[in-house]
Motif scaffolding. Structure first.
Motif, PDB file in Angstrom:
ATOM      1  N   THR A  37     -74.696 -62.567  95.955  1.00  0.00           N
ATOM      2  CA  THR A  37     -74.655 -61.674  95.013  1.00  0.00           C
ATOM      3  C   THR A  37     -73.121 -62.173  94.268  1.00  0.00           C
ATOM      4  O   THR A  37     -72.153 -61.744  93.557  1.00  0.00           O
ATOM      5  CB  THR A  37     -74.087 -60.102  95.016  1.00  0.00           C
ATOM      6  OG1 THR A  37     -73.153 -60.520  95.827  1.00  0.00           O
ATOM      7  CG2 THR A  37     -75.677 -59.224  95.435  1.00  0.00           C
ATOM      8  N   TRP A  38     -73.290 -63.046  94.981  1.00  0.00           N
ATOM      9  CA  TRP A  38     -72.166 -64.075  94.629  1.00  0.00           C
ATOM     10  C   TRP A  38     -72.553 -65.435  93.373  1.00  0.00           C
ATOM     11  O   TRP A  38     -73.382 -66.047  94.049  1.00  0.00           O
ATOM     12  CB  TRP A  38     -71.357 -65.120  95.664  1.00  0.00           C
ATOM     13  CG  TRP A  38     -71.068 -64.344  96.809  1.00  0.00           C
ATOM     14  CD1 TRP A  38     -70.773 -63.419  97.415  1.00  0.00           C
ATOM     15  CD2 TRP A  38     -69.805 -64.789  96.768  1.00  0.00           C
ATOM     16  NE1 TRP A  38     -69.659 -63.336  98.005  1.00  0.00           N
ATOM     17  CE2 TRP A  38     -69.440 -63.932  97.537  1.00  0.00           C
ATOM     18  CE3 TRP A  38     -68.547 -65.679  96.551  1.00  0.00           C
ATOM     19  CZ2 TRP A  38     -67.300 -63.684  98.639  1.00  0.00           C
ATOM     20  CZ3 TRP A  38     -66.856 -65.737  97.400  1.00  0.00           C
ATOM     21  CH2 TRP A  38     -66.925 -64.957  97.884  1.00  0.00           C
ATOM     22  N   CYS A  58     -69.546 -59.892  94.790  1.00  0.00           N
ATOM     23  CA  CYS A  58     -69.613 -58.740  95.069  1.00  0.00           C
ATOM     24  C   CYS A  58     -69.449 -59.354  96.908  1.00  0.00           C
ATOM     25  O   CYS A  58     -70.173 -60.057  97.313  1.00  0.00           O
ATOM     26  CB  CYS A  58     -70.911 -58.172  95.836  1.00  0.00           C
ATOM     27  SG  CYS A  58     -71.130 -58.325  93.119  1.00  0.00           S
ATOM     28  N   THR A  59     -69.233 -57.776  97.943  1.00  0.00           N
ATOM     29  CA  THR A  59     -68.374 -57.502  98.580  1.00  0.00           C
ATOM     30  C   THR A  59     -69.187 -55.570  99.539  1.00  0.00           C
ATOM     31  O   THR A  59     -69.644 -55.659  98.295  1.00  0.00           O
ATOM     32  CB  THR A  59     -67.386 -58.113  99.611  1.00  0.00           C
ATOM     33  OG1 THR A  59     -66.574 -56.749  98.669  1.00  0.00           O
ATOM     34  CG2 THR A  59     -66.706 -59.364  99.117  1.00  0.00           C
ATOM     35  N   ARG A  60     -69.722 -55.666 100.494  1.00  0.00           N
ATOM     36  CA  ARG A  60     -69.753 -54.618 101.091  1.00  0.00           C
ATOM     37  C   ARG A  60     -68.313 -53.926 101.000  1.00  0.00           C
ATOM     38  O   ARG A  60     -67.847 -54.078 102.084  1.00  0.00           O
ATOM     39  CB  ARG A  60     -70.544 -54.604 102.260  1.00  0.00           C
ATOM     40  CG  ARG A  60     -70.519 -53.674 102.478  1.00  0.00           C
ATOM     41  CD  ARG A  60     -71.927 -52.264 103.860  1.00  0.00           C
ATOM     42  NE  ARG A  60     -73.074 -53.223 102.731  1.00  0.00           N
ATOM     43  CZ  ARG A  60     -74.092 -53.169 102.306  1.00  0.00           C
ATOM     44  NH1 ARG A  60     -74.045 -52.100 101.776  1.00  0.00           N
ATOM     45  NH2 ARG A  60     -75.349 -54.074 102.212  1.00  0.00           N
ATOM     46  N   LEU A  85     -79.212 -56.165  94.263  1.00  0.00           N
ATOM     47  CA  LEU A  85     -79.123 -55.616  94.588  1.00  0.00           C
ATOM     48  C   LEU A  85     -80.138 -54.289  95.822  1.00  0.00           C
ATOM     49  O   LEU A  85     -80.137 -53.867  96.562  1.00  0.00           O
ATOM     50  CB  LEU A  85     -77.681 -55.034  94.992  1.00  0.00           C
ATOM     51  CG  LEU A  85     -76.219 -56.337  94.982  1.00  0.00           C
ATOM     52  CD1 LEU A  85     -75.027 -55.265  94.171  1.00  0.00           C
ATOM     53  CD2 LEU A  85     -76.380 -56.032  96.571  1.00  0.00           C
ATOM     54  N   PRO A  87     -72.035 -52.082  98.557  1.00  0.00           N
ATOM     55  CA  PRO A  87     -71.728 -53.151  97.647  1.00  0.00           C
ATOM     56  C   PRO A  87     -70.755 -52.567  96.634  1.00  0.00           C
ATOM     57  O   PRO A  87     -70.606 -52.073  95.689  1.00  0.00           O
ATOM     58  CB  PRO A  87     -73.687 -53.325  97.197  1.00  0.00           C
ATOM     59  CG  PRO A  87     -74.288 -52.826  97.248  1.00  0.00           C
ATOM     60  CD  PRO A  87     -73.126 -51.498  98.301  1.00  0.00           C
ATOM     61  N   LEU A 122     -73.886 -49.840  93.444  1.00  0.00           N
ATOM     62  CA  LEU A 122     -72.959 -50.512  93.515  1.00  0.00           C
ATOM     63  C   LEU A 122     -71.425 -49.903  92.734  1.00  0.00           C
ATOM     64  O   LEU A 122     -71.529 -48.980  91.759  1.00  0.00           O
ATOM     65  CB  LEU A 122     -72.742 -51.522  91.852  1.00  0.00           C
ATOM     66  CG  LEU A 122     -72.980 -52.990  92.013  1.00  0.00           C
ATOM     67  CD1 LEU A 122     -71.986 -53.535  93.327  1.00  0.00           C
ATOM     68  CD2 LEU A 122     -73.130 -53.781  90.587  1.00  0.00           C
ATOM     69  N   LEU A 150     -71.640 -60.094 100.360  1.00  0.00           N
ATOM     70  CA  LEU A 150     -72.941 -60.006 100.183  1.00  0.00           C
ATOM     71  C   LEU A 150     -73.354 -61.825  99.323  1.00  0.00           C
ATOM     72  O   LEU A 150     -73.344 -61.536  97.998  1.00  0.00           O
ATOM     73  CB  LEU A 150     -73.070 -59.242  99.421  1.00  0.00           C
ATOM     74  CG  LEU A 150     -72.882 -57.621  99.858  1.00  0.00           C
ATOM     75  CD1 LEU A 150     -73.716 -56.700  98.728  1.00  0.00           C
ATOM     76  CD2 LEU A 150     -73.653 -57.059 101.220  1.00  0.00           C
ATOM     77  N   ALA A 188     -76.652 -59.200  89.462  1.00  0.00           N
ATOM     78  CA  ALA A 188     -76.225 -58.163  90.705  1.00  0.00           C
ATOM     79  C   ALA A 188     -76.731 -57.073  91.540  1.00  0.00           C
ATOM     80  O   ALA A 188     -76.950 -56.974  92.271  1.00  0.00           O
ATOM     81  CB  ALA A 188     -75.044 -58.875  90.820  1.00  0.00           C
ATOM     82  N   GLU A 233     -80.482 -51.397  97.914  1.00  0.00           N
ATOM     83  CA  GLU A 233     -78.910 -51.132  97.764  1.00  0.00           C
ATOM     84  C   GLU A 233     -79.641 -49.692  96.632  1.00  0.00           C
ATOM     85  O   GLU A 233     -80.101 -49.973  95.130  1.00  0.00           O
ATOM     86  CB  GLU A 233     -78.179 -51.693  97.237  1.00  0.00           C
ATOM     87  CG  GLU A 233     -77.441 -52.871  98.750  1.00  0.00           C
ATOM     88  CD  GLU A 233     -77.212 -52.283  99.197  1.00  0.00           C
ATOM     89  OE1 GLU A 233     -76.653 -51.403  99.656  1.00  0.00           O
ATOM     90  OE2 GLU A 233     -76.730 -53.323 100.223  1.00  0.00           O
TER      91      GLU A 233
END
Ligand SMILES: CC(C)(COP(=O)(O)OP(=O)(O)OC[C@H]1O[C@@H](n2cnc3c(N)ncnc32)[C@H](O)[C@@H]1OP(=O)(O)O)[C@@H](O)C(=O)NCCC(=O)NCCS
Length: 162
Positions: free
Chosen positions: A75-76, A91-93, A126, A98, A134, A72, A122, A131
């Motif tokens: 959110t890096w 962050c990834t999914r 999100l 997330p 988290l 994502l 972040a 979202e």
């Protein structure tokens, strides 16, 4: 074996407004500096796997390539201090949510709120993107566990089938 709880932050709850000075989105060109922070951050901790900088860079590149679920990119996030990368959150999914794949602060800059600031930034990004939660996984003995609990993450059962 180490206990590694799965934690979730409800993004529906009020999130404190964070000072975003020195915070920016990471680019590919930042990965080597992030790898340096990662190597130093884990050294001597309960999660130290003896990774050198090259291994940390390979790990970050594979995270960017989707090994831990689709990245994502908004959110890096990095925090800079005197022109250097002091801290990062990635962050990834994963399992539909997330997921904080990395939270690292260079030891030189730890204990100054960067980790909290990046995680909450972040979370805010999100939430603005629609979202609702988290997630992350942390070794219980890692001091970061306390930090996540203080921010508002709570322990929930691991996703089914994982
Ligand atoms: C977890 C981590 C990212 C926190 O970064 P940070 O920028 O120091 O975070 P903050 O300043 O917002 O909060 C620091 C918290 O850790 C404590 N802390 C950790 N290292 C510290 C240090 N060197 N000096 C002072 N306080 C420190 C603080 O007391 C605070 O704890 P509290 O929330 O219970 O009061 C950082 O310690 C780190 O890189 N750890 C190694 C990598 C790691 O294990 N990451 C998490 C994997 S799940």
């Amino acid at each position: 074996m180490e206990s590694r709880p799965y934690l979730v932050l409800d993004l529906g709850r009020p999130l404190p407004e964070m000072d975003r000075s020195g915070v920016r989105v990471a680019r590919d060109a930042d990965l080597p500096a992030m790898a340096e922070v990662m190597t130093e951050a884990y050294r001597g901790t309960v999660d130290d796997e003896g990774e050198d900088r090259a291994a940390a860079l390979a790990e970050l590149r594979s995270t960017a390539a989707g090994t831990h679920g689709p990245p994502l990119p908004d959110t890096w996030l990095l925090a800079e201090e005197v022109g250097e990368v002091a801290a990062a959150v990635v962050c990834t999914r994963w399992q539909g949510l997330p997921f904080v794949a990395q939270a690292i602060t260079h030891p030189r800059w730890q204990g100054r709120g960067h980790g909290t600031r990046l995680l909450l930034t972040a979370a805010t990004v999100l939430r603005a993107g629609g979202e609702t939660r988290l997630s992350l996984i942390v070794t219980r003995r890692n001091p970061a566990h306390g930090l996540y609990r203080r921010i508002g993450f709570t322990e929930v059962p691991w996703p089914e089938g994982t």
